[in-house]
Structures are given as structure tokens and as C-alpha cells.
Design a protein around this motif. Sequence first.
Motif, PDB file in Angstrom:
ATOM      1  N   VAL A  16       3.097 -30.309 -50.048  1.00 58.65           N
ATOM      2  CA  VAL A  16       3.650 -29.811 -48.779  1.00 58.65           C
ATOM      3  C   VAL A  16       2.616 -28.950 -48.052  1.00 58.65           C
ATOM      4  CG1 VAL A  16       6.070 -30.034 -49.466  1.00 58.65           C
ATOM      5  CG2 VAL A  16       4.910 -27.837 -49.780  1.00 58.65           C
ATOM      6  N   GLU A  17       1.826 -28.183 -48.808  1.00 59.55           N
ATOM      7  CA  GLU A  17       0.785 -27.379 -48.153  1.00 59.55           C
ATOM      8  C   GLU A  17      -0.231 -28.302 -47.490  1.00 59.55           C
ATOM      9  OE1 GLU A  17      -2.692 -25.344 -47.085  1.00 59.55           O
ATOM     10  OE2 GLU A  17      -2.706 -26.836 -48.688  1.00 59.55           O
ATOM     11  N   GLN A  18      -0.652 -29.350 -48.158  1.00 62.38           N
ATOM     12  CA  GLN A  18      -1.624 -30.282 -47.595  1.00 62.38           C
ATOM     13  C   GLN A  18      -1.044 -31.026 -46.396  1.00 62.38           C
ATOM     14  OE1 GLN A  18      -2.591 -32.486 -51.165  1.00 62.38           O
ATOM     15  NE2 GLN A  18      -4.388 -31.208 -51.564  1.00 62.38           N
ATOM     16  N   HIS A  19       0.227 -31.368 -46.469  1.00 61.34           N
ATOM     17  CA  HIS A  19       0.905 -32.043 -45.356  1.00 61.34           C
ATOM     18  C   HIS A  19       0.897 -31.153 -44.117  1.00 61.34           C
ATOM     19  CE1 HIS A  19       3.881 -34.382 -43.176  1.00 61.34           C
ATOM     20  NE2 HIS A  19       4.606 -33.288 -43.041  1.00 61.34           N
ATOM     21  N   VAL A  20       1.251 -29.892 -44.288  1.00 66.54           N
ATOM     22  CA  VAL A  20       1.276 -28.953 -43.168  1.00 66.54           C
ATOM     23  C   VAL A  20      -0.152 -28.663 -42.691  1.00 66.54           C
ATOM     24  CG1 VAL A  20       1.882 -26.591 -42.500  1.00 66.54           C
ATOM     25  CG2 VAL A  20       3.503 -27.975 -43.813  1.00 66.54           C
ATOM     26  N   ALA A  21      -1.095 -28.559 -43.617  1.00 65.58           N
ATOM     27  CA  ALA A  21      -2.492 -28.278 -43.259  1.00 65.58           C
ATOM     28  C   ALA A  21      -3.067 -29.369 -42.357  1.00 65.58           C
ATOM     29  CB  ALA A  21      -3.339 -28.142 -44.523  1.00 65.58           C
ATOM     30  N   ARG A  30       7.804 -24.352 -42.160  1.00 63.21           N
ATOM     31  CA  ARG A  30       8.257 -25.727 -42.399  1.00 63.21           C
ATOM     32  C   ARG A  30       8.998 -25.723 -43.725  1.00 63.21           C
ATOM     33  NH1 ARG A  30       3.740 -29.052 -39.885  1.00 63.21           N
ATOM     34  NH2 ARG A  30       4.728 -30.918 -40.722  1.00 63.21           N
ATOM     35  N   LEU A  31      10.156 -26.369 -43.752  1.00 66.09           N
ATOM     36  CA  LEU A  31      11.057 -26.352 -44.895  1.00 66.09           C
ATOM     37  C   LEU A  31      11.247 -27.770 -45.420  1.00 66.09           C
ATOM     38  CD1 LEU A  31      13.004 -24.459 -46.513  1.00 66.09           C
ATOM     39  CD2 LEU A  31      14.758 -25.079 -44.835  1.00 66.09           C
ATOM     40  N   PHE A  32      11.303 -27.885 -46.756  1.00 65.37           N
ATOM     41  CA  PHE A  32      11.418 -29.192 -47.406  1.00 65.37           C
ATOM     42  C   PHE A  32      12.473 -29.141 -48.507  1.00 65.37           C
ATOM     43  CE2 PHE A  32       7.204 -28.614 -45.821  1.00 65.37           C
ATOM     44  CZ  PHE A  32       6.798 -29.841 -45.328  1.00 65.37           C
ATOM     45  N   PRO A  61       9.102 -34.367 -51.599  1.00 62.37           N
ATOM     46  CA  PRO A  61       9.480 -33.415 -50.551  1.00 62.37           C
ATOM     47  C   PRO A  61      10.008 -34.175 -49.327  1.00 62.37           C
ATOM     48  CG  PRO A  61       7.172 -33.138 -51.237  1.00 62.37           C
ATOM     49  CD  PRO A  61       7.663 -34.420 -51.808  1.00 62.37           C
ATOM     50  N   VAL A  62      11.130 -33.720 -48.809  1.00 63.45           N
ATOM     51  CA  VAL A  62      11.725 -34.312 -47.614  1.00 63.45           C
ATOM     52  C   VAL A  62      11.800 -33.207 -46.565  1.00 63.45           C
ATOM     53  CG1 VAL A  62      13.737 -35.473 -46.640  1.00 63.45           C
ATOM     54  CG2 VAL A  62      13.076 -35.911 -49.033  1.00 63.45           C
ATOM     55  N   GLU A  63      10.969 -33.342 -45.525  1.00 61.55           N
ATOM     56  CA  GLU A  63      10.921 -32.282 -44.518  1.00 61.55           C
ATOM     57  C   GLU A  63      12.228 -32.187 -43.752  1.00 61.55           C
ATOM     58  OE1 GLU A  63       8.022 -30.235 -41.231  1.00 61.55           O
ATOM     59  OE2 GLU A  63       7.455 -32.208 -42.033  1.00 61.55           O
ATOM     60  N   GLN A  64      12.644 -30.951 -43.532  1.00 62.73           N
ATOM     61  CA  GLN A  64      13.851 -30.661 -42.770  1.00 62.73           C
ATOM     62  C   GLN A  64      13.425 -30.356 -41.340  1.00 62.73           C
ATOM     63  OE1 GLN A  64      16.871 -30.997 -44.726  1.00 62.73           O
ATOM     64  NE2 GLN A  64      15.122 -31.882 -45.830  1.00 62.73           N
ATOM     65  N   GLU A  65      13.698 -31.265 -40.458  1.00 63.67           N
ATOM     66  CA  GLU A  65      13.307 -31.084 -39.065  1.00 63.67           C
ATOM     67  C   GLU A  65      14.423 -30.385 -38.308  1.00 63.67           C
ATOM     68  OE1 GLU A  65      12.084 -34.933 -37.717  1.00 63.67           O
ATOM     69  OE2 GLU A  65      10.421 -34.995 -39.123  1.00 63.67           O
ATOM     70  N   ASP A  66      14.115 -29.931 -37.129  1.00 66.13           N
ATOM     71  CA  ASP A  66      15.103 -29.252 -36.280  1.00 66.13           C
ATOM     72  C   ASP A  66      15.773 -28.096 -37.008  1.00 66.13           C
ATOM     73  OD1 ASP A  66      14.584 -31.089 -34.202  1.00 66.13           O
ATOM     74  OD2 ASP A  66      15.976 -32.527 -35.088  1.00 66.13           O
ATOM     75  N   LEU A  67      14.941 -27.177 -37.503  1.00 67.68           N
ATOM     76  CA  LEU A  67      15.470 -25.994 -38.179  1.00 67.68           C
ATOM     77  C   LEU A  67      16.305 -25.176 -37.200  1.00 67.68           C
ATOM     78  CD1 LEU A  67      12.379 -24.878 -40.269  1.00 67.68           C
ATOM     79  CD2 LEU A  67      14.404 -26.107 -41.047  1.00 67.68           C
ATOM     80  N   PRO A  68      17.309 -24.463 -37.705  1.00 72.67           N
ATOM     81  CA  PRO A  68      18.122 -23.639 -36.803  1.00 72.67           C
ATOM     82  C   PRO A  68      17.286 -22.551 -36.133  1.00 72.67           C
ATOM     83  CG  PRO A  68      18.870 -23.447 -39.101  1.00 72.67           C
ATOM     84  CD  PRO A  68      17.720 -24.388 -39.084  1.00 72.67           C
ATOM     85  N   GLU A  69      17.721 -22.150 -34.950  1.00 69.85           N
ATOM     86  CA  GLU A  69      17.055 -21.048 -34.251  1.00 69.85           C
ATOM     87  C   GLU A  69      17.097 -19.811 -35.145  1.00 69.85           C
ATOM     88  OE1 GLU A  69      15.566 -20.890 -31.154  1.00 69.85           O
ATOM     89  OE2 GLU A  69      15.761 -23.075 -31.107  1.00 69.85           O
ATOM     90  N   HIS A  70      15.994 -19.055 -35.139  1.00 71.41           N
ATOM     91  CA  HIS A  70      15.921 -17.853 -35.964  1.00 71.41           C
ATOM     92  C   HIS A  70      14.874 -16.907 -35.408  1.00 71.41           C
ATOM     93  CE1 HIS A  70      12.897 -20.629 -37.534  1.00 71.41           C
ATOM     94  NE2 HIS A  70      12.210 -19.564 -37.896  1.00 71.41           N
ATOM     95  N   ASP A  71      15.123 -15.626 -35.564  1.00 71.02           N
ATOM     96  CA  ASP A  71      14.150 -14.622 -35.132  1.00 71.02           C
ATOM     97  C   ASP A  71      13.201 -14.240 -36.255  1.00 71.02           C
ATOM     98  OD1 ASP A  71      15.056 -14.425 -32.482  1.00 71.02           O
ATOM     99  OD2 ASP A  71      16.663 -13.061 -33.088  1.00 71.02           O
ATOM    100  N   THR A  72      13.703 -14.319 -37.492  1.00 67.82           N
ATOM    101  CA  THR A  72      12.889 -13.944 -38.647  1.00 67.82           C
ATOM    102  C   THR A  72      13.041 -15.001 -39.731  1.00 67.82           C
ATOM    103  OG1 THR A  72      14.646 -12.727 -39.777  1.00 67.82           O
ATOM    104  CG2 THR A  72      13.284 -11.480 -38.180  1.00 67.82           C
ATOM    105  N   LEU A  73      12.112 -14.993 -40.656  1.00 66.89           N
ATOM    106  CA  LEU A  73      12.187 -15.915 -41.786  1.00 66.89           C
ATOM    107  C   LEU A  73      13.418 -15.605 -42.640  1.00 66.89           C
ATOM    108  CD1 LEU A  73      10.817 -18.277 -43.159  1.00 66.89           C
ATOM    109  CD2 LEU A  73       9.413 -16.657 -44.413  1.00 66.89           C
TER     110      LEU A  73
END
Length: 171
Positions: A16-21, A30-32, A61-73
Motif C-alpha cells: 500500500v505504501e508503494q501504491h500510494v508512493a 488513503r485507507l485500505f 489491499p482493497v482501497e476505500q475510495e470516497d472517504l467521508p468528509e473529515h477535519d482530522t484523521l
Amino acid sequence: MDAARLAALETAALEVEQHVAADGWDAPPRLFALVPTAELLAAEPALAVQLGPADPEALTPVEQEDLPEHDTLDELLAGIGWPEGVLGAALVVERLVLPPEAEAGMPGDEQEALDWLSSHPQRQEVRVAVAVLRDGPRACVLRMRAHEEEVLRGPDLVPALAEALAATLAD
């Protein structure tokens, strides 16, 4: 802990790190979901062309797209829950870090601390991938922007982040 299972988790964290890199720096979190590859291939045989033969311990790993709106992690993770078929989760985030001896002068106010950190001469930009399984195992991968060819690995590189990600898997 089964060595093959831990190796599969470490491999997933690195993947996942290499995918994001591949998308470069200055990226949002990015969440998986981590699912057993063998179960995924049983449900979706056409994926065998992409994934190859299933190692019984492998995780996909299955990436979760369209994460909910958020101000902080913390806010993002507090709103995440996983179905039973998800064995684990992985998160990739970028952070600014300082050597421990430099943290002594950090202001107490959050915004002042962020401004201070952003301009500190010893700051380092890092990308961290954390992977956790429901039953406890953890793996972390850390890459520094200044030394992109080097990757640090270990289960406890960012324990608070691993704990927060593990909480998303709690029943």
C-alpha cells in the motif's frame, strides 16, 4: 504469531505504501481493507489474472475510495467500521516529524504547534503505512521524503496510529 501470516501483513503494508508512493507526495490519507486473497479469488475468479495464484496467507489491499468528509484523521477513523469479512485494515498518511530532542520547544496550542513544526529546520516529511489485523498483529512502513530509497519497517513505528486503526476493526 504465525511467521507466514505476519509476513503477509508486512507485505500488504509495503504494497500500500508503494501504491500510494506511485502518486507522489503531498497526498491525503488513503485507507485500505485487507481481505484474504484466497477468499477474494474464490468470489471473483477473474481477478486471478491480476493477482496470480493465491498464497493461503496472502492479503489483498482493497482501497476505500470516497472517504467521508473529515477535519482530522481521528475524526475519519472514528467513523470507520468494517464488515466481518475484512481481516484487517491499512492506512497511509504523510506527516511531519522531528527528532525527539527537538520536540521540547513545541507550543501547546495545536495551530501554533503546526506552524512551528512546519517551519522547524529539523523537520522531516514522512509517509507512513500502517497495517493491522483484527486479532492484533501490526506492521508499519515508513519512508522519508529526503531519503526516498530507504524504507524503515517494524510493528511499532507509530503505535498510536496503529492503535487508532485497530479500533476501526473492533466489534
